[in-house]
Design an enzyme around this catalytic site. Sequence first.
Site, mmCIF file in Angstrom:
data_model
loop_
_atom_site.group_PDB
_atom_site.id
_atom_site.type_symbol
_atom_site.label_atom_id
_atom_site.label_comp_id
_atom_site.label_asym_id
_atom_site.label_seq_id
_atom_site.Cartn_x
_atom_site.Cartn_y
_atom_site.Cartn_z
ATOM 1 N N GLY B 152 -20.104 20.458 -1.804
ATOM 2 C CA GLY B 152 -18.990 21.327 -1.581
ATOM 3 C C GLY B 152 -18.754 22.105 -2.969
ATOM 4 O O GLY B 152 -19.222 22.105 -3.967
ATOM 5 N N CYS B 153 -17.740 22.884 -2.675
ATOM 6 C CA CYS B 153 -17.577 24.124 -3.660
ATOM 7 C C CYS B 153 -16.917 23.367 -4.874
ATOM 8 O O CYS B 153 -17.361 23.726 -6.172
ATOM 9 C CB CYS B 153 -16.283 25.194 -3.361
#
Lengths: 349, 349, 349, 349
Positions: B152-153
């Site tokens: 995920g970011c």
Amino acid sequence: MTSNQPIRAAVLGASGYTGADLIRLAARHPNIQITALIAKAHAGQPLGQVFPHLGSLDLPQLVTSDEVDWDSIDVAFCGLPHGTAHVEIAKLPERVKVIDMSADFRLRDLSTYAEWYGGEHGAPQLLSDAVYGLTEHYRDEIAGARIVACPGCYPTAVLLALLPLVKEKLIASEGIIIDAKSGVTGAGRSLKQNILFSEAGEGLSPYGIGSHRHVPEIEQEIGMAANQAVIVNFTPHLAPMARGELCTCYVQLPSGTTDADLRGALRDAYAASPFVRVMDEGVIPATQHVRGSNYCHVGVFADRIPGRAIVVSAIDNLVKGSAGQALQNFNVMHGLDESTALEQLPLFP
Amino acid sequence: MTSNQPIRAAVLGASGYTGADLIRLAARHPNIQITALIAKAHAGQPLGQVFPHLGSLDLPQLVTSDEVDWDSIDVAFCGLPHGTAHVEIAKLPERVKVIDMSADFRLRDLSTYAEWYGGEHGAPQLLSDAVYGLTEHYRDEIAGARIVACPGCYPTAVLLALLPLVKEKLIASEGIIIDAKSGVTGAGRSLKQNILFSEAGEGLSPYGIGSHRHVPEIEQEIGMAANQAVIVNFTPHLAPMARGELCTCYVQLPSGTTDADLRGALRDAYAASPFVRVMDEGVIPATQHVRGSNYCHVGVFADRIPGRAIVVSAIDNLVKGSAGQALQNFNVMHGLDESTALEQLPLFP
Amino acid sequence: MTSNQPIRAAVLGASGYTGADLIRLAARHPNIQITALIAKAHAGQPLGQVFPHLGSLDLPQLVTSDEVDWDSIDVAFCGLPHGTAHVEIAKLPERVKVIDMSADFRLRDLSTYAEWYGGEHGAPQLLSDAVYGLTEHYRDEIAGARIVACPGCYPTAVLLALLPLVKEKLIASEGIIIDAKSGVTGAGRSLKQNILFSEAGEGLSPYGIGSHRHVPEIEQEIGMAANQAVIVNFTPHLAPMARGELCTCYVQLPSGTTDADLRGALRDAYAASPFVRVMDEGVIPATQHVRGSNYCHVGVFADRIPGRAIVVSAIDNLVKGSAGQALQNFNVMHGLDESTALEQLPLFP
Amino acid sequence: MTSNQPIRAAVLGASGYTGADLIRLAARHPNIQITALIAKAHAGQPLGQVFPHLGSLDLPQLVTSDEVDWDSIDVAFCGLPHGTAHVEIAKLPERVKVIDMSADFRLRDLSTYAEWYGGEHGAPQLLSDAVYGLTEHYRDEIAGARIVACPGCYPTAVLLALLPLVKEKLIASEGIIIDAKSGVTGAGRSLKQNILFSEAGEGLSPYGIGSHRHVPEIEQEIGMAANQAVIVNFTPHLAPMARGELCTCYVQLPSGTTDADLRGALRDAYAASPFVRVMDEGVIPATQHVRGSNYCHVGVFADRIPGRAIVVSAIDNLVKGSAGQALQNFNVMHGLDESTALEQLPLFP
């Protein structure tokens, strides 16, 4: 308030953002007559030239402090930068009440001032006349003060969130971590590259890590509430918006204390305070919901890490964080309803 | 890379922001031929209708997955939402390599997945084929994997900042507090009221406090590095900008450890990593300085509270936090220079 | 291009936005070696201190022009302000080719320059060496020129939209009304109050009505195409975004001419121009769809008022409007593919 | 106003932006008691859930129209979309005065309504009761009306700028070109992709070229002032800001007429109108200087093209362009001071 005489006000620093927001609000105050607008570098200009959004007001043009007939002034709002503020305030007749939005009279300890603000205080004799102007916590002192030192924008948001909790020993005073985010007006109107639209827009970064001048003020007040010296982490960030300040405070709880206890204590503390709103469980404060208003929204949330909580507060840095709180203090000092001229609802969107 | 044959790529989820950014970058990759663009709801439309900024590309029009001749595809980039991603990936022939930007193959533990993503995983048999695609920390595993689960970011930004420090025991794995700020593209392109310009603009607020789905991913990786279960605080905020993510991590240090030690360890860890830049002492990461690029900027700062430090990292959530890292993993998987097609410098202002 | 020798380039004005964007693009140009970065006020600093987003580049530090060994330079890109540019360019050895992004060599008439730029031109002897660098319309002249005067950002957008139409007599050259909107980078990086985030954000206004310095340049080129003196309305507006320029041009049509005729003529004119995209009927140009790229999007629309049309063009003012077009001209001057190092797709969102 | 009875108001469409801004202002109106808030899709919710910035108000929760006791309502403010508005208004008892912010009663000609709004008008019998609510031009009619149809936001800005000039024959009614720019709130609160922050931010484009529904309204009123049918160019643009509307009008002058003549005529026309401010020569209207307020700033500028001029007007689309003007009309209808509850100064920055 027994008389209908208007209270004659001067604004020092009328060409800055806090000065402008003070004028915006005070111009609609039923008891205030704005009698002098002081802005050295713009003396001789009409206010509408410096702030076109205020051009509809029928106010005197900008002057230097020397040009003011101080006998005709009852109260001075001061939006000057620290360092300059106390010099100008020291020149005022003693009968003029002062509501100072600068940092010059916030710190009770002169050596702390010297350490953080780059040198000796130039008007130490006035410090004993000054009261820390966090309205909700110092109403009685403010009511009788000659000089009210309005808190910095960040300390306002932080202290409204944490002071009642420290006082009630519902959070530890050690290890408080404050991650703060501010809109760009917090940096004022002076020309700096990092606050150009092209630099600050569409970007976010911390600044002044560990060295922001609002630290000693926060530590002073939390320390007094805790009855011991306190060191906090305070890490401000510049966010791409004009107004608004959000403080996310990470705190440790005594064994058995819950986020609901914190919420309850805050509700009790602010039951009679019209501008502090303690959010219901699950409702998250947001700066856009207080924009342009004198409100402070506070929310409490359980942390995933057991024994910890998160307290979040949101204000408009120019209103509750400066000009609005100044006017609120004015109301308290003059026995007026605390909300007078501050009834404006937030501007959303 | 021994052959000059182009590698034929399909993009699943071509109408979302991560899909678009993958196309933007992959279209200029010398070894990639974009062969299929899959976007169910837009099947039959040219890409330029869904993303006018990509209208200059000569690419096949959008189709459904069923319409694709998968025999002609070597690799699939998947920009679908979690839940949908693993269903579609499970349908692909085994010879097609998969670079997944969704959350579906990030968590190694099925019960954790079920707990955080609302139900049983639909393709558990594929989990053992999947590698966590944090490029700088799993290069060898990625090189040989069939499925790469790009982080995920937020986890990308957090783990790049903290993993080397946890591994070297330079920070405590307990009590880590992560205050994260993201631009609005982090919320994707689906229609939600809170991401309308009029709602998100000029405002800032936390969201998903204590419940954001990137938490288990961060805890998994930090836990593995620490060799023990870990619970972190992770508090994301929505900031009024389109791209960019900044994580401010508050950590405890072992006795005697300094911020310089942390900086040194990070420099060592990333000496051979072209995209992670450890800032010099005093230089502060900012999202606008990595915008549009695959860089991650990391800075370390002493905390006012003795025994603590602040580690700050900044990325572009759509590039290093998603499509760029996906392409970086593609390069690693195919024995190409890790930087291929990722050389674009940040777009500032 | 017969040799593999890199072309050695100097950048004058490396601390401004156009200089920075030139460096951003040129650093990835396979035939360019950036040999000198000139920025008087920042001489002695590394580029990364002035522009942190370029800190990953291994480039020489900033110097003054006097410190440069001009014998080692083949071409100079000049991002200095008008007035300063021609003074510095006049000092360069004649063998150094010059690609000037300032206004100093754009106007063919010295009295017009004096009238609009506040005084006599200081290097009139160089004017005959200079070619107006609107690439799509002056390729042959640019190929052989020593000095290329890149058009202003607004004229680039306006002339790409209108020149083919004026040449083909598909629009009247009288009564052209150009309502232009620009992002804030158009105003440069120097400190001015109106481009502070807090002033320019969330607001829009015209500026320089009737007096913007891009007017004579537009009138010069349209006048030449029309074979007669031309007066245009040009009204620029400042919009709250960093990059992007949109020109909405209101024009009169000869009897019987339709918007489709205009669209057709533009398509013909730009059939071999990779960066000008004429939109299909009904598709509206938008600055966000060209951001960060060298593209110009042009659309034509019928007006409600019979006999009139609206021609809309969008560019990134720093790329096609300045640094990108400069590099495009560099490519033309050196016999390279016009698109070299300009292949970056727009960054959206 | 002879009585102290509060006037009991209902708000239809309380969950939209115009509804919210009406509530924001009306809640502080000394003569208004907000008695019912109607928002079908949110019936049963407190207002603070739909609009947290209004959560401090002590107001009834949202209901459907059927749940309202209309006998207890004196006036209805209607913020419903066109098409829906007239259906709901037709159901109200005749004694309830209506101030409609939708488009349903603005057009005097039923066929024009049908042509632009996609079908027959459902309540034609009410049209004769309706007055066009451009306060400054229809005060007398508004004072006695049962239904006031508040103008659209664009028409408000355009007509305030041009109507006095057309009436005085100081500009030609042919060939008027209106280049308009609006903030994103102009598109309302319903979910559309183009108004997501990530899509609308940092970008600018025209929309609805030649087909915007505010055209017939502008043509109707200018036509009436000119005593002849009029066709205008009206080209709206979406700008990356929440509030604000700027109209740049390009007009032809009769021989001998100057921009000063236009300015003089506007000053005369609005001498008794507190909210329209005609700027001094050279002072440029800007949306940020009217934000949040009911002001309209108008400026006149000479065009470079002889015989033409540029008239620029700026408003806040939600205030003077909708809710503020609605309240202004309320004041006129009830014999109150026109400025009541509209004294708020613009919020700048």
